[in-house]
Motif scaffolding. Structure first.
Motif, PDB file in Angstrom:
ATOM      1  N   LEU A 270       0.835  -1.196   0.000  1.00 14.82           N
ATOM      2  CA  LEU A 270       0.000   0.000   0.000  1.00 14.82           C
ATOM      3  C   LEU A 270       0.873   1.250   0.000  1.00 14.82           C
ATOM      4  O   LEU A 270       2.057   1.196   0.337  1.00 14.82           O
TER       5      LEU A 270
ATOM      6  N   TRP B 109      -0.134   5.943   3.574  1.00 14.78           N
ATOM      7  CA  TRP B 109      -1.169   5.256   4.336  1.00 14.78           C
ATOM      8  C   TRP B 109      -0.559   4.547   5.542  1.00 14.78           C
ATOM      9  O   TRP B 109      -1.098   4.597   6.644  1.00 14.78           O
TER      10      TRP B 109
ATOM     11  N   TYR C  23      -4.076 -11.173   3.245  1.00 14.41           N
ATOM     12  CA  TYR C  23      -4.942 -10.003   3.076  1.00 14.41           C
ATOM     13  C   TYR C  23      -6.123 -10.007   4.040  1.00 14.41           C
ATOM     14  O   TYR C  23      -7.089  -9.279   3.848  1.00 14.41           O
TER      15      TYR C  23
ATOM     16  N   LYS D 222       1.397  -6.201   4.798  1.00 15.13           N
ATOM     17  CA  LYS D 222       0.476  -5.474   3.919  1.00 15.13           C
ATOM     18  C   LYS D 222      -0.239  -4.332   4.638  1.00 15.13           C
ATOM     19  O   LYS D 222      -0.547  -3.310   4.033  1.00 15.13           O
TER      20      LYS D 222
ATOM     21  N   ILE E  15      -7.478   1.815   6.956  1.00 19.87           N
ATOM     22  CA  ILE E  15      -6.924   1.319   5.687  1.00 19.87           C
ATOM     23  C   ILE E  15      -8.041   0.797   4.792  1.00 19.87           C
ATOM     24  O   ILE E  15      -8.056   1.044   3.577  1.00 19.87           O
TER      25      ILE E  15
ATOM     26  N   LEU F 137      -8.811   2.269   1.157  1.00 13.85           N
ATOM     27  CA  LEU F 137      -8.718   1.358   0.020  1.00 13.85           C
ATOM     28  C   LEU F 137     -10.022   1.336  -0.772  1.00 13.85           C
ATOM     29  O   LEU F 137     -10.006   1.298  -2.013  1.00 13.85           O
TER      30      LEU F 137
ATOM     31  N   MET G  75      -7.263  -5.401  -2.480  1.00 11.32           N
ATOM     32  CA  MET G  75      -6.133  -4.515  -2.755  1.00 11.32           C
ATOM     33  C   MET G  75      -5.763  -4.462  -4.231  1.00 11.32           C
ATOM     34  O   MET G  75      -5.248  -3.461  -4.711  1.00 11.32           O
TER      35      MET G  75
ATOM     36  N   ASN H 134      -2.479  -2.285  -8.453  1.00 12.22           N
ATOM     37  CA  ASN H 134      -2.662  -1.976  -7.044  1.00 12.22           C
ATOM     38  C   ASN H 134      -3.615  -0.788  -6.963  1.00 12.22           C
ATOM     39  O   ASN H 134      -3.315   0.293  -7.471  1.00 12.22           O
TER      40      ASN H 134
ATOM     41  N   GLY I 183      -4.338   1.123  -4.614  1.00 12.00           N
ATOM     42  CA  GLY I 183      -3.813   2.254  -3.859  1.00 12.00           C
ATOM     43  C   GLY I 183      -2.848   3.120  -4.639  1.00 12.00           C
ATOM     44  O   GLY I 183      -2.617   4.276  -4.274  1.00 12.00           O
ATOM     45  N   THR I 184      -2.267   2.580  -5.728  1.00 15.82           N
ATOM     46  CA  THR I 184      -1.250   3.319  -6.479  1.00 15.82           C
ATOM     47  C   THR I 184      -1.670   3.628  -7.910  1.00 15.82           C
ATOM     48  O   THR I 184      -0.845   4.062  -8.710  1.00 15.82           O
TER      49      THR I 184
END
Length: 483
Positions: A139, A143, A310, A338, A394, A398, A423, A466, A468-469
């Motif tokens: 992540l 975060w 996860y 993670k 989180i 997410l 994720m 991902n 988050g990115t």
């Protein structure tokens, strides 16, 4: 773009660019280089320059040539065959249809390259630029940095005298007793009946899986894995000499018909599964599939390593094999990389009582023990509810990022091969993502091509993102321009 200089030709620059990526494992073993014509178009040079650059890579033993098919990255762990350089001219086909998926897939099948464990792991640590990386397995740092309670917990534990006590002895072989008690209570809340005496702490979930493999298997043993699946796990099992048996993974779990047939033919010793928020698809196991898997394990006498990496971001009542069979044939594996602190490397396994001593012996042979100071600090964070509250933050972040990323992906012309969850997203781009990965590197982005999630490398149109990115439009603009 490449620029000619008095002391560096375009050929040298192009060869060096590919060589750096191959040595850094950004182009893993088996990856196909662009056709001569396609590479010339991408880099703004002549086909003659590309041919000369590929010749240099061939002479250095970094690529191998396939007649009428193209060039493929070599496994750097293998020796270069004699007279490799002499094969170059015959292998080049400047007129072959560039970038076609059919041709790329055929070439990769001909190459038959297996995933290389070291190559993949090194690639995980290499960042081609400071931009958020769509292929990242963690992540966003911002975060994780919200977990400021971590440093406070370490200071509190150190001030208690635990630093001096723990620094000059190996500590408890099974791991810090306080952390194992906290983990047992946590697992009990998930209906997994584990006592502290059934829990062994490890250097991350990856080491926990490695301990299970080394303790229960010997070279040549057949192991069932889900495909697509975690590429490093495929590579690790392959490096240990196991026979990897892929089982197609669907929305409800593994293809049970294929799994049953493989059990009959090969008598597997282990099944490695990500039941909840599977990587890369995001699928979660259904109760009916879980019940049938446990029946097969009983019938064919194999164990199940359930990787719940996860679980911290999973739905509250997700189906877990370990809960259904009460750790009879399952070994539960998880960690905190993670959700919390990737570099703390704290993971654990919970095992049936009769396997604990065997698993502990294997841990002792590899690491002796695990860092008690960090384990005590983590136990404090769990007991005070800080980890739970951090996990809630989180999950919210997410969910918001996933919504933005999905919208941008759809606007860029992609579709999702699996319902977005967790994720990672399993995205169909419509183009060969092995080829796309090389184009995206020129833009400073590292993507995760679908081929990396198969036991035998076969190019496809899928990639893992991902969430988050990938919530910034800049990446998707670069993606569109690279198609």
């Amino acid at each position: 773009m490449l620029t000619r200089t008095p002391d560096r030709t375009l050929t040298d620059q192009l060869a060096e660019r590919f060589a750096e990526r191959i040595r850094a494992r950004l182009l893993p073993a088996g990856a196909r280089l662009p056709s001569v014509r396609e590479c010339a178009r991408q880099q703004g040079v002549s086909p003659h320059t590309v041919v000369a650059a590929y010749d240099k890579l061939l002479a250095q033993g970094l690529v191998q040539a396939q007649r009428q098919r193209g060039f493929f990255v070599r496994d750097l762990g293998q020796k270069v065959p004699p007279a490799q350089a002499e094969q170059a001219p015959a292998a080049i086909n400047t007129e072959a249809a560039p970038g076609t998926l059919q041709g790329a897939m055929g070439a990769a099948r001909a190459a038959g390259s297996r995933i290389n464990a070291t190559a993949l792991i090194r690639g995980m640590f290499h960042q081609p630029s400071a931009r958020p990386q769509p292929g990242a397995g963690v992540l966003p740092m911002a975060w994780l940095q919200e977990a400021r309670f971590l440093s406070a917990a370490v200071r509190k534990v150190a001030a208690s005298g635990a630093l001096d006590q723990g620094s000059f002895s190996y500590g408890e072989p099974m791991g810090d007793a306080g952390l194992r008690e906290a983990l047992a209570r946590r697992l009990g809340g998930q209906q997994i009946p584990a006592t502290a005496q059934q829990i062994i702490t490890t250097m991350g979930a990856t080491q926990a899986l490695d301990i299970v493999s080394r303790a229960l298997l010997k070279a040549g043993d057949p192991v069932l894995v889900e495909e697509p699946g975690w590429s490093v796990e495929f590579a690790r099992l392959d490096a240990l000499g196991m026979r990897v048996l892929p089982v197609p993974r669907g929305p409800d779990g593994p293809d049970l018909a294929v799994m049953a047939r493989l059990c009959e033919l090969h008598s597997p010793r282990l099944f490695v599964s990500v039941s909840v928020l599977h990587n890369p698809t995001g699928y979660s196991l259904s109760p009916a599939s879980a019940h049938r898997i446990l029946q097969l394990a009983q019938q064919h006498d194999f164990y199940i390593a359930e990787d719940d990496t996860y679980g911290h971001i999973a739905p509250e009542h997700a189906t877990r094999l370990s809960a259904l069979d009460g750790l009879a044939r399952t070994i539960y594996v998880s960690g905190f990389a993670k959700i919390l602190a990737p570099n703390w490397r704290i993971g654990y396994l919970a095992a049936p009582p009769h396997l604990v001593e065997r698993l502990l012996d294997t841990k002792l042979l590899s690491t002796l023990t695990t860092p008690s100071l960090l384990e005590k600090a983590l136990a404090l964070c769990i007991e005070q509810g800080q980890l739970r509250r951090h996990g809630e933050r989180i999950r919210l972040a997410l969910a918001q990022a996933r919504a933005r990323s999905v919208q941008l992906a759809l606007e860029a012309g992609c579709t999702f091969a699996a319902e977005p969850a967790g994720m990672f997203g399993w995205v169909d781009t419509g183009v060969d993502t092995d080829v796309l990965a090389q184009r995206m590197l020129d833009e400073g982005y590292l993507i995760a091509p679908g081929a990396l999630f198969h036991a035998t490398r076969q190019p496809c149109t899928l990639m893992r993102i991902n969430f988050g990115t990938t919530q910034e439009p800049a990446f998707w603009r670069a993606f569109r321009s690279s198609l």
